[in-house]
Design a protein around this motif. Structure first.
Motif, PDB file in Angstrom:
ATOM      1  N   ALA A   1     -11.248   0.705  49.565  1.00 35.29           N
ATOM      2  CA  ALA A   1     -11.583  -0.670  50.524  1.00 35.29           C
ATOM      3  C   ALA A   1     -12.826  -0.457  49.938  1.00 35.29           C
ATOM      4  O   ALA A   1     -13.736   0.281  49.594  1.00 35.29           O
ATOM      5  N   VAL A   2     -13.262  -1.822  50.337  1.00 31.52           N
ATOM      6  CA  VAL A   2     -14.773  -2.495  51.071  1.00 31.52           C
ATOM      7  C   VAL A   2     -14.533  -2.729  52.219  1.00 31.52           C
ATOM      8  O   VAL A   2     -13.396  -3.360  52.664  1.00 31.52           O
ATOM      9  N   ARG A   3     -15.448  -1.774  53.158  1.00 28.45           N
ATOM     10  CA  ARG A   3     -15.756  -2.287  54.331  1.00 28.45           C
ATOM     11  C   ARG A   3     -17.279  -1.906  54.735  1.00 28.45           C
ATOM     12  O   ARG A   3     -17.845  -1.509  54.207  1.00 28.45           O
ATOM     13  N   ASP A   4     -17.309  -3.201  55.953  1.00 23.03           N
ATOM     14  CA  ASP A   4     -18.536  -3.159  56.337  1.00 23.03           C
ATOM     15  C   ASP A   4     -18.809  -2.461  56.979  1.00 23.03           C
ATOM     16  O   ASP A   4     -18.246  -2.519  58.130  1.00 23.03           O
ATOM     17  N   THR A   5     -20.043  -1.812  56.769  1.00 20.91           N
ATOM     18  CA  THR A   5     -20.522  -0.182  57.574  1.00 20.91           C
ATOM     19  C   THR A   5     -21.012  -1.206  58.822  1.00 20.91           C
ATOM     20  O   THR A   5     -21.136  -0.379  60.191  1.00 20.91           O
ATOM     21  N   VAL A   6     -21.565  -2.032  58.845  1.00 22.21           N
ATOM     22  CA  VAL A   6     -22.102  -3.213  59.874  1.00 22.21           C
ATOM     23  C   VAL A   6     -21.352  -3.399  61.304  1.00 22.21           C
ATOM     24  O   VAL A   6     -20.847  -3.447  62.579  1.00 22.21           O
TER      25      VAL A   6
ATOM     26  N   PHE B   1      -4.055   5.616  58.980  1.00 18.34           N
ATOM     27  CA  PHE B   1      -4.578   6.176  57.827  1.00 18.34           C
ATOM     28  C   PHE B   1      -5.832   7.455  58.382  1.00 18.34           C
ATOM     29  O   PHE B   1      -5.790   7.497  59.032  1.00 18.34           O
ATOM     30  N   THR B   2      -6.362   7.680  56.829  1.00 20.00           N
ATOM     31  CA  THR B   2      -7.331   8.393  56.862  1.00 20.00           C
ATOM     32  C   THR B   2      -7.971   8.289  56.012  1.00 20.00           C
ATOM     33  O   THR B   2      -8.227   8.088  54.611  1.00 20.00           O
ATOM     34  N   TYR B   3      -9.794   8.019  56.565  1.00 18.54           N
ATOM     35  CA  TYR B   3     -10.736   8.305  55.538  1.00 18.54           C
ATOM     36  C   TYR B   3     -11.203   8.893  54.541  1.00 18.54           C
ATOM     37  O   TYR B   3     -10.624  10.796  54.767  1.00 18.54           O
ATOM     38  N   ALA B   4     -11.632   8.779  53.427  1.00 15.84           N
ATOM     39  CA  ALA B   4     -12.104  10.034  52.746  1.00 15.84           C
ATOM     40  C   ALA B   4     -12.289   9.781  51.491  1.00 15.84           C
ATOM     41  O   ALA B   4     -12.387  10.408  50.187  1.00 15.84           O
ATOM     42  N   GLY B   5     -13.819   8.801  52.575  1.00 14.85           N
ATOM     43  CA  GLY B   5     -15.566   9.286  51.500  1.00 14.85           C
ATOM     44  C   GLY B   5     -14.943   8.102  50.626  1.00 14.85           C
ATOM     45  O   GLY B   5     -14.160   7.147  50.358  1.00 14.85           O
ATOM     46  N   GLU B   6     -16.331   8.381  49.800  1.00 13.12           N
ATOM     47  CA  GLU B   6     -17.207   6.653  49.101  1.00 13.12           C
ATOM     48  C   GLU B   6     -16.294   7.075  47.611  1.00 13.12           C
ATOM     49  O   GLU B   6     -15.792   7.891  47.056  1.00 13.12           O
TER      50      GLU B   6
ATOM     51  N   TYR C   1     -17.638   1.073  49.197  1.00 14.25           N
ATOM     52  CA  TYR C   1     -16.585   1.480  47.943  1.00 14.25           C
ATOM     53  C   TYR C   1     -16.013   2.505  49.149  1.00 14.25           C
ATOM     54  O   TYR C   1     -16.515   3.621  48.896  1.00 14.25           O
ATOM     55  N   GLU C   2     -14.869   2.105  49.951  1.00 14.68           N
ATOM     56  CA  GLU C   2     -14.804   3.703  49.897  1.00 14.68           C
ATOM     57  C   GLU C   2     -13.202   3.746  49.972  1.00 14.68           C
ATOM     58  O   GLU C   2     -12.140   3.205  49.737  1.00 14.68           O
TER      59      GLU C   2
END
Ligand code: ZN
Lengths: 997, 102
Positions: free
Chosen positions: B70-75, B18-23, B55-56
């Motif tokens: 996705a909803v990911r907890d950044t902590v 996977f790759t991250y794609a921002g908010e 939300y990202e």
């Protein structure tokens, strides 16, 4: 037999001697010894010098937590390993080890002057130096630090070993092969779950290896252990020794480092040195035991001072006495047992010095039976002996006041400040800890992963309790993994349960300022340093840590964190849990770069993409360069040519007659569907609606911020089909960007995107004779200038191969790009090359391509643009559809900053002296006589020697550049200041006459 | 390495795919020309940068190649849920309740 070896004792093979060297001197050990146990057997305690003060240091522990006994080990060229823990390194015939941080020799070290300069190196010294005068820093301090600092020397040669990696999935992973781990693995495996048991040591057993006197279920401990391992084997448990769980990550993902060859005299050539395992476990049982803490007192670092538990391990596991005359200093019952065992093995124990006023009667009685003097309610206030302890100074303590000193002669001081549950891996998961008042220790609290903590790791003491707990945790894990567990019961005789107290630095009758009471041995941090840090304003334990570097060495404070915390808490005036603990991070123990790199080195470091024509280029002497992941022919030197000569020849040949170029790496995306043209209109700056099938157009792609992201020629093959080309490096990025818009912003558009980069081989023919060579091969398309005008595309056959043929030009010459299915690429290339002989066809590489395009002022995205360049900045407003209402990035082009005057614009630069080639990246200034730092107005983005023009050319991004045309600017380079004139970007054939051949 | 649930493949797969794609939930304005400079700037650059559930967008680029939310907890760096493009923003309270955290 060596002086300190105990006959018939330990798990070493007394019948198998092993010869090894330490600092050039030969010693004899036994098979099964570590370097530390073998040296101790020879009476060698001095192993190294400390990091900062170069103090003589010995062996403190018997495990991987060792902070002191770090040595370099060598096994041939390139195989030098600094900072090997002597307590872990197994010996083999011919092993060479050497001490570190000493000059000229271990017993007399010039760096030890640092010990006299103690004040210079106190807490926060790194930070304080920055406030000192610069001259002092440069002349005195930096040289001093450079000589003093550094732990070991890095090897200079490439590592000749290889390293492996594996993935592993299991229901249950048990970390730690001591009693808790063994019983956990068994109960989990009995339920039918898949179980993996790992231990960092050479053999399983953990604490059992140091306590053979135990009787478990009626069997001597080591017999019981052998039976247990056999049972685990029968149950199908994968048992991995010499395997350290180095990190515990999200969702029960763990990294294990397995050491395969460092303990072997001769490793088979195909055996990796280490293997990194990436494990995904359903459940994890952490059975890592507990680590013994040192006591903090003046001179607690002298060689011969050792943890009592380590001495017990050396005695029982390796059959080695740590000395002849021991003094034992302790705040915990466990050290008493070490004293008793040594006494029973023939050592003399001068005294047991206990900080507690009232050790148990049973212990006192056992001491009395052995004739050991007991000094309860005492403190230790110093040691003496230059390279080895020869006496200990002890004092009674009554109601907090320290009484008169007594000196006890000895050659070994064993100490115990109690035990710290080893929760490093648990800490990696962000599991929280709670302070337990009863055991004066942090114990596991809230867990963040599916893990279970067993045995001493959660504060239990005594082998029976630990076995029972492991069994339960294993069953618990099995149940959580969906299996039906059964539990067992254990009976242990001779179990030595006990308790103790936790201290800050021990009280003393001496001036505390003079005490060298070490907390962190590896980083040379003393109790005084920690108190100084608190006095200087560091109230948080995290600040204390960084200011003093306590716990920041490669052992990550395994021994020092708790002592540091107790002292800091006392200095701050808070309870330890209010001060808190710093966080442990992976890896648990220092891990080689090789293990992390694994197979990813050399040719396997990165994928090398090759075009279908690459093999021809290689056979014909091309020099290659990497372009993103592609290997591209850079230039084709002939005998005796350097790059400059080859590129000049290739450029001239192409402009004069004919050049052939492998352009297969160009990114290619097929855009198909009823809404293809609408999609193109939205993505690219250019208008596409009126582009007729059979024609192509230069397309410019922006980010939504208005800056140039990519470019390429795009052909329209039919109403609903576009053949898009992108830059070589941008292919994947552009497709991702297109997919993003298509999937998430415009899902209503009926369009398909397909990457076809590797499906097509692309050959570019450039030069006035391009048509003459190509024409005879083409079927199904009239190549005459009238029928196939510049910027056309056609589907046809070339040399019998199905082809997409473009007429376009990236060189300014008459030019065709022929795309054929990749498998025909080389065949077509060879046919064209052969046919081109009559026109002296010249294969050229990427460097010539760059020069030819620069002569025409064509940009390379990413070289002449840097993510802050708009179409207008690049002088390419012509590529922006004026009547369009929207495309990606359009709205940004009218943002205030993007239309403001003074933006950097792409221009040409001609140096006054045409033989001077400016450096790409060089800064440009308007006035060379201004004072430094000068105001920079831009930079050179492309610069070449142009053989065609017989001089150098350059492109540059200059502030307000187009208004500077005709003016002079200056480029300061190491070779001197160079004057250059600002020009148009097109240096060659500005009218485009050469396309009209 | 995280395991990420692709809502299209309906499988938990390693982060490497996977790759991250921002908010997430930042729609491209339908008519960018109608936005003033500040509104356009906000669309381009202003992000929530939350500490906690975020939300990202992610892309399963070495799999089905689909973008999803996705909803990911950044902590804690934990995924609370993943869902398909076009589906509404999941309710945070029910998500956190479901996880039994915080
Ligand atoms: Zn998917």
């Amino acid at each position: 037999m060596t002086a300190f070896r105990v006959a018939e004792s330990g798990r070493v093979r007394h019948d198998r001697p092993v010869e090894f060297q330490f600092d050039g001197r030969s010693y004899q050990g036994l098979e099964g010894d570590t370097l530390a146990s073998a040296l101790l057997a020879n009476g060698v305690h001095l192993l190294g010098r400390s990091f900062k003060y170069h103090r003589p240091r010995g062996i403190l522990t018997a495990g991987s937590e060792e902070p002191n006994a770090l040595v370099g080990t060598r096994r041939g060229p390139g195989r030098y390993e600094p900072n090997t823990r002597a307590t872990v390194q197994e010996i083999w015939d011919g092993l060479q080890a050497e001490s570190q941080n000493r000059y000229p020799k271990l017993s007399f070290d010039l760096g030890a002057i640092n010990d006299r300069l103690y004040m210079l190196f106190s807490a926060g010294f790194y930070y304080k130096t920055f406030m000192w005068p610069r001259s002092f820093w440069e002349r005195v301090y930096e040289p001093l630090i450079r000589r003093a600092a550094g732990l070991g020397k890095a090897p200079q040669e490439p590592d000749p070993d290889h390293y492996a990696e594996r993935h592993l999935h299991t229901d249950i992973l048990v970390v730690g092969g001591g009693p808790a781990g063994l019983s956990a693995a068994r109960s989990a495996a009995k339920s039918g779950a898949r179980v993996v048991l790992v231990d960092e040591s050479a053999e399983m057993g953990g604490h059992l290896l140091s306590e053979p006197g135990l009787v478990i279920d009626g069997q001597p401990a080591w017999d019981w252990l052998a039976g247990m391992l056999e049972e685990l084997r029968e149950l199908g448990v994968r048992v991995m020794s010499r395997t350290t769980a180095i990190g515990y990550y999200h969702q029960n993902f763990l990294a294990l480092c397995e050491r395969l060859s460092d303990h072997l005299k001769e490793a088979p050539a195909d055996l990796p040195r280490e293997r990194l395992w990436q494990v995904r476990a359903g459940q994890v049982v952490l059975a890592q035991g507990a680590l013994e803490k040192p006591l903090v007192f003046d001179g607690n670092d002298r060689p011969g001072v050792m943890l009592a538990g380590a001495a017990q391990t050396y005695l029982h596991r390796y059959g080695v006495r740590a000395g002849d005359r021991h003094v034992v200093a302790t705040s915990h019952d466990s050290a008493w047992h070490a004293a008793f065992d040594l006494s029973d093995a023939g050592s003399r124990v001068e005294a047991i010095v206990d900080t507690r006023a009232n050790p148990s009667d049973a212990l006192r009685e056992a001491a009395r039976d052995r004739g050991i003097r007991v000094l309860s309610g005492h403190t230790v206030t110093g040691t003496s002996g230059r390279l080895r302890v020869n006496a200990v100074r002890v004092n009674p303590v009554h109601d907090g006041s320290v009484g008169p000193a007594e000196t006890l002669g000895c050659d070994s001081l064993l100490m115990s400040g109690g035990w710290t549950p080893s929760l490093h891996l648990f800490s990696h998961t962000k599991g929280t800890l709670r302070w337990d008042d009863e055991s004066d220790a942090f114990l596991p609290d809230q867990q963040a992963e599916a893990c279970h903590i067993a045995g001493a790791g959660r504060g239990l003491w005594g082998v029976e309790a630990v076995l029972q707990d492991g069994d339960l945790r294993g069953a618990e894990a099995a149940e959580a993994a969906g299996h039906k567990p059964e539990s067992g019961a254990f009976q242990v005789e001779n179990d030595r349960t006990g308790s103790g107290e936790t201290h800050r630095e021990l009280p003393s009758d001496r001036k505390p300022g003079r005490a060298r009471a070490f907390v962190d041995y590896q980083n040379d941090v003393t109790a005084k340093d920690i108190r100084l840090a608190v006095r200087e304003g560091m109230k948080s334990i995290e600040h204390v840590k960084r200011y003093t570097t306590n716990g920041m060495a490669t052992d990550q404070g395994k021994l020092s964190n708790m002592n540091g915390l107790m002292i800091a808490a006392d200095a701050v005036g808070k309870a330890p849990p209010q001060v808190g603990l710093t966080t442990f991070r992976p890896p648990y123990t220092p891990t080689t770069f090789g293990a992390f790199a694994g197979y990813h080195r050399g040719d396997h470091f990165e994928v090398v993409r090759k075009t279908p024509i690459d093999s021809w280029a290689e056979e014909n002497g091309a020099v290659f360069e990497p372009v993103s992941q592609w290997r591209r022919a850079w230039y084709f030197p002939r005998q005796g040519e350097d790059m400059e000569a080859a590129v000049a020849r290739e450029c001239l040949a192409t402009r004069k007659s004919l050049g052939i170029f492998d352009a297969s790496t160009l990114g290619k995306i097929e855009i198909a569907g009823p809404d293809a043209v609408e999609f193109m209109n939205r993505m690219y700056t250019n208008p596409w609606t009126k582009l007729a099938p059979g024609r192509c157009r230069y397309g410019l792609l922006l980010g939504e911020d208005g800056f140039i992201r990519d470019d390429g020629v795009i052909g329209r093959l039919s109403d609903d089909l576009f053949h898009v080309t992108t830059t070589t490096g941008g292919a994947a990025r552009v497709l991702t960007m297109m997919e993003d818009y298509l999937q998430t912003e415009w899902p209503d558009l009926n369009v398909w995107l397909t990457s076809t980069t590797e499906q097509w081989a692309t050959i570019a023919l450039n030069g006035p004779n391009a048509r003459r060579v190509l024409e005879p091969f083409v079927e199904g398309q009239d190549l005459s200038p009238e029928a196939f005008v510049h910027m056309s595309v056609a589907e046809c056959r070339v040399a019998g191969f199905p082809a997409r043929l473009f007429r376009l030009s990236f060189t300014g010459e008459l030019s065709f790009e022929i795309n054929v299915p990749a498998r025909y690429g080389r065949a077509l290339w060879e046919k064209l090359y052969e046919a081109g002989q009559q026109y002296d066809v010249c294969p050229y590489g990427t460097e010539t391509m760059h020069v030819l395009r620069a002569e025409k002022g064509f940009i390379i995205v990413g070289q002449d643009t840097d993510g802050t360049v708009t179409p207008d900045d690049a002088g390419m407003s012509w590529a922006v559809g004026k009547k369009k209402t929207d495309f990606v990035g359009m709205r940004s082009l009218s943002r205030p900053d993007l239309v403001a005057p003074g933006r950097k614009q792409l221009v040409g630069l001609l140096t006054e002296d045409g033989s001077v080639r400016l450096d790409e990246g060089a800064q440009v200034v308007a006035d060379p006589n201004q004072s430094v730092p000068m105001a920079m107005i831009g930079h050179v983005s492309s610069s070449y020697h142009s053989a065609t023009l017989g001089r150098s050319i350059a492109l540059a991004l200059l502030k307000d550049g187009r208004n500077l045309k005709g003016q002079e600017v200056y480029v300061p380079l190491p070779s001197g200041l160079h004057k250059a004139r600002v020009t148009d970007t097109v240096f060659y054939d500005p009218e485009g006459e050469r396309l009209k051949v | 390495m995280l395991l990420i649930h692709c809502p299209y493949c309906d499988e938990d797969l390693p982060e490497l795919e996977f790759t991250y794609a921002g908010e997430a939930h930042i729609d491209r304005p339908a008519d960018p020309a109608s936005l003033d400079d500040e509104a356009w700037r906000n669309y381009l650059f202003i992000r929530s940068n939350v500490k906690g559930p975020h939300y990202e967008r992610w892309r399963h680029n070495h799999g089905c190649a689909r973008f999803f939310n996705a909803v990911r907890d950044t902590v804690s760096d934990r995924f609370l849920t993943t869902y398909r493009v076009g589906e509404p923003r999941p309710d945070l309270e029910s998500l956190i309740g479901k996880e039994g955290r915080e």
